[in-house]
Design a protein around this motif. Sequence first.
Motif, short mmCIF file in Angstrom:
data_model
loop_
_atom_site.label_atom_id
_atom_site.label_comp_id
_atom_site.label_asym_id
_atom_site.label_seq_id
_atom_site.Cartn_x
_atom_site.Cartn_y
_atom_site.Cartn_z
N ARG A 104 0.83 -1.20 0.00
CA ARG A 104 0.00 0.00 0.00
C ARG A 104 0.86 1.25 0.00
O ARG A 104 2.03 1.22 0.42
CB ARG A 104 -0.92 0.01 1.22
CG ARG A 104 -1.90 -1.16 1.27
CD ARG A 104 -2.92 -1.06 0.13
NE ARG A 104 -3.89 -2.15 0.17
CZ ARG A 104 -3.79 -3.28 -0.50
NH1 ARG A 104 -2.73 -3.48 -1.28
NH2 ARG A 104 -4.71 -4.22 -0.43
N PRO A 105 0.32 2.39 -0.45
CA PRO A 105 1.06 3.65 -0.36
C PRO A 105 1.48 3.95 1.08
O PRO A 105 0.81 3.55 2.03
CB PRO A 105 0.05 4.69 -0.88
CG PRO A 105 -0.86 3.91 -1.77
CD PRO A 105 -0.99 2.56 -1.13
N VAL A 106 2.60 4.67 1.23
CA VAL A 106 3.13 4.96 2.56
C VAL A 106 3.05 6.46 2.83
O VAL A 106 3.11 7.30 1.92
CB VAL A 106 4.59 4.47 2.70
CG1 VAL A 106 4.65 2.95 2.55
CG2 VAL A 106 5.50 5.13 1.68
N GLN A 107 2.90 6.81 4.12
CA GLN A 107 2.77 8.20 4.52
C GLN A 107 4.09 8.93 4.31
O GLN A 107 5.17 8.41 4.63
CB GLN A 107 2.35 8.30 5.98
CG GLN A 107 2.06 9.73 6.45
CD GLN A 107 1.52 9.77 7.87
OE1 GLN A 107 1.22 8.73 8.45
NE2 GLN A 107 1.41 10.96 8.43
N ALA A 108 4.00 10.19 3.81
CA ALA A 108 5.21 10.93 3.47
C ALA A 108 5.39 12.22 4.26
O ALA A 108 6.49 12.76 4.29
CB ALA A 108 5.21 11.27 1.98
N ASP A 109 4.31 12.73 4.90
CA ASP A 109 4.47 13.97 5.69
C ASP A 109 3.32 14.11 6.68
O ASP A 109 2.42 13.26 6.75
CB ASP A 109 4.58 15.20 4.78
CG ASP A 109 3.32 15.46 3.94
OD1 ASP A 109 2.23 14.94 4.28
OD2 ASP A 109 3.43 16.20 2.95
N ASP A 110 3.34 15.21 7.44
CA ASP A 110 2.33 15.41 8.49
C ASP A 110 0.94 15.65 7.93
O ASP A 110 -0.05 15.46 8.64
CB ASP A 110 2.72 16.60 9.36
CG ASP A 110 3.76 16.25 10.41
OD1 ASP A 110 4.08 15.06 10.56
OD2 ASP A 110 4.28 17.18 11.08
N SER A 111 0.84 16.06 6.67
CA SER A 111 -0.47 16.33 6.09
C SER A 111 -1.23 15.06 5.76
O SER A 111 -2.42 15.11 5.44
CB SER A 111 -0.32 17.17 4.82
OG SER A 111 0.17 16.37 3.74
N GLY A 112 -0.55 13.93 5.81
CA GLY A 112 -1.18 12.67 5.44
C GLY A 112 -0.93 12.29 3.99
O GLY A 112 -1.46 11.27 3.52
N LEU A 113 -0.13 13.09 3.26
CA LEU A 113 0.21 12.74 1.89
C LEU A 113 0.83 11.36 1.85
O LEU A 113 1.66 11.01 2.68
CB LEU A 113 1.22 13.76 1.34
CG LEU A 113 1.81 13.44 -0.05
CD1 LEU A 113 0.77 13.66 -1.13
CD2 LEU A 113 3.05 14.31 -0.30
N THR A 114 0.42 10.55 0.87
CA THR A 114 1.01 9.23 0.69
C THR A 114 1.66 9.13 -0.67
O THR A 114 1.29 9.85 -1.61
CB THR A 114 -0.05 8.11 0.84
OG1 THR A 114 -1.07 8.29 -0.14
CG2 THR A 114 -0.66 8.12 2.23
N VAL A 115 2.63 8.25 -0.78
CA VAL A 115 3.30 8.01 -2.06
C VAL A 115 3.17 6.53 -2.39
O VAL A 115 3.24 5.67 -1.51
CB VAL A 115 4.78 8.44 -2.03
CG1 VAL A 115 4.90 9.94 -1.85
CG2 VAL A 115 5.54 7.72 -0.94
N ALA A 116 2.98 6.25 -3.67
CA ALA A 116 2.75 4.87 -4.12
C ALA A 116 3.86 4.37 -5.03
O ALA A 116 3.70 3.36 -5.69
CB ALA A 116 1.41 4.79 -4.85
N GLY A 117 4.98 5.08 -5.04
CA GLY A 117 6.10 4.67 -5.88
C GLY A 117 7.39 5.30 -5.39
O GLY A 117 7.39 6.21 -4.55
N ALA A 118 8.50 4.82 -5.91
CA ALA A 118 9.82 5.33 -5.53
C ALA A 118 9.98 6.77 -5.99
O ALA A 118 9.44 7.19 -7.02
CB ALA A 118 10.91 4.46 -6.14
N GLY A 119 10.74 7.53 -5.21
CA GLY A 119 10.97 8.93 -5.56
C GLY A 119 11.85 9.10 -6.78
O GLY A 119 11.77 10.12 -7.47
N ARG A 120 12.70 8.11 -7.05
CA ARG A 120 13.57 8.12 -8.23
C ARG A 120 13.49 6.76 -8.90
O ARG A 120 13.29 5.74 -8.23
CB ARG A 120 15.02 8.44 -7.82
CG ARG A 120 15.20 9.85 -7.27
CD ARG A 120 16.58 10.08 -6.73
NE ARG A 120 16.75 9.58 -5.39
CZ ARG A 120 16.74 10.32 -4.28
NH1 ARG A 120 16.53 11.63 -4.36
NH2 ARG A 120 16.93 9.78 -3.09
N GLY A 121 13.66 6.73 -10.20
CA GLY A 121 13.50 5.49 -10.94
C GLY A 121 14.51 4.43 -10.56
O GLY A 121 15.64 4.72 -10.16
#
Length: 325
Positions: A104-121
Amino acid sequence: MLLGTWNLENLYQPGGPYGPEDDAAYGRKLAALAAVITELDPALLGVQEVGDPEALKDLAGMLGDDWHVALSEHADSRGIRVGFLSRAPLTVVADTVAFPAELRPVQADDSGLTVAGAGRGLLAVEVRDGPPGDGSSPDEPLRVAVCHLKSKLLSYPDGRFQPRDEGERARYGVYALYRRAAEATALRALADELLEGDGRARDVAVLGDLNDETQAATTQILLGPPGSEIGTPGYDRPDHGDATRLWDVAPLVPAGQRWSRVTSGRRELIDHILLSHRLVRRVTAAGTGLPGEGPPDLPSVGPDPAERRGAPGSDHAPVWVRIGG
């Protein structure tokens, strides 16, 4: 054959917000990098922090011979990405940021933003020893994946590199760890594709800036089945895990040079090379920096990457292995 990985630190052409301020500083940066690569003399070098694709081409042009370049199409918010410099032609076999479908996507900051992929390829290439079309039967191809996982250097909202309080520092440390662990899981999935369950017969390497040390949980994710690490009694004992296992070559690097970066005065080995069963058995030497020159001489860096904007060379040392036939 020498196989290596090197974080080139902010390789941008001049004029942007992250690279050198002028052509003179850019020239010094390229000259310092080219001198190291020329001395290292790799057959294949995985690289990180390429900010401008044209900058890597400029660097390749200073190396003297006909070098081949491959770059990921997936860059982060600063435009940096991973790539390869190679003496032999390359075929890109994967360029992905995708987490495994089950993750599942993981939390990235205090706002609750989530990311579903790597930040770099995560970029994988295939290299064959024999020249194409020569009518010969090529050797087993070398398959190599390069990565640059989420940094331990934390950034906070509004472009800050210092937290408001220790609670914020702790939370953002966890968010970074979530992301780095998820990216390591995606990289392990790519390694599984390259190995095809047959690491005893396939030459596969996974390398890059893992942003963590050898015993870190995120690094351990990449190894596959536990046991048989270099330096343990199980290393020379064949078992079923050999088909899917990867070996970190860090124990083969002499202890007196076993670091690739210095953070706030602390030496860390955060750049790694992991090899399949067939490949690790042919390693004849491993090291950091330049072969024969002893411990790498590196600057100590702090939490703000902008402090070294335009500095020549890199704040990382290359990590390399020499592989026999």
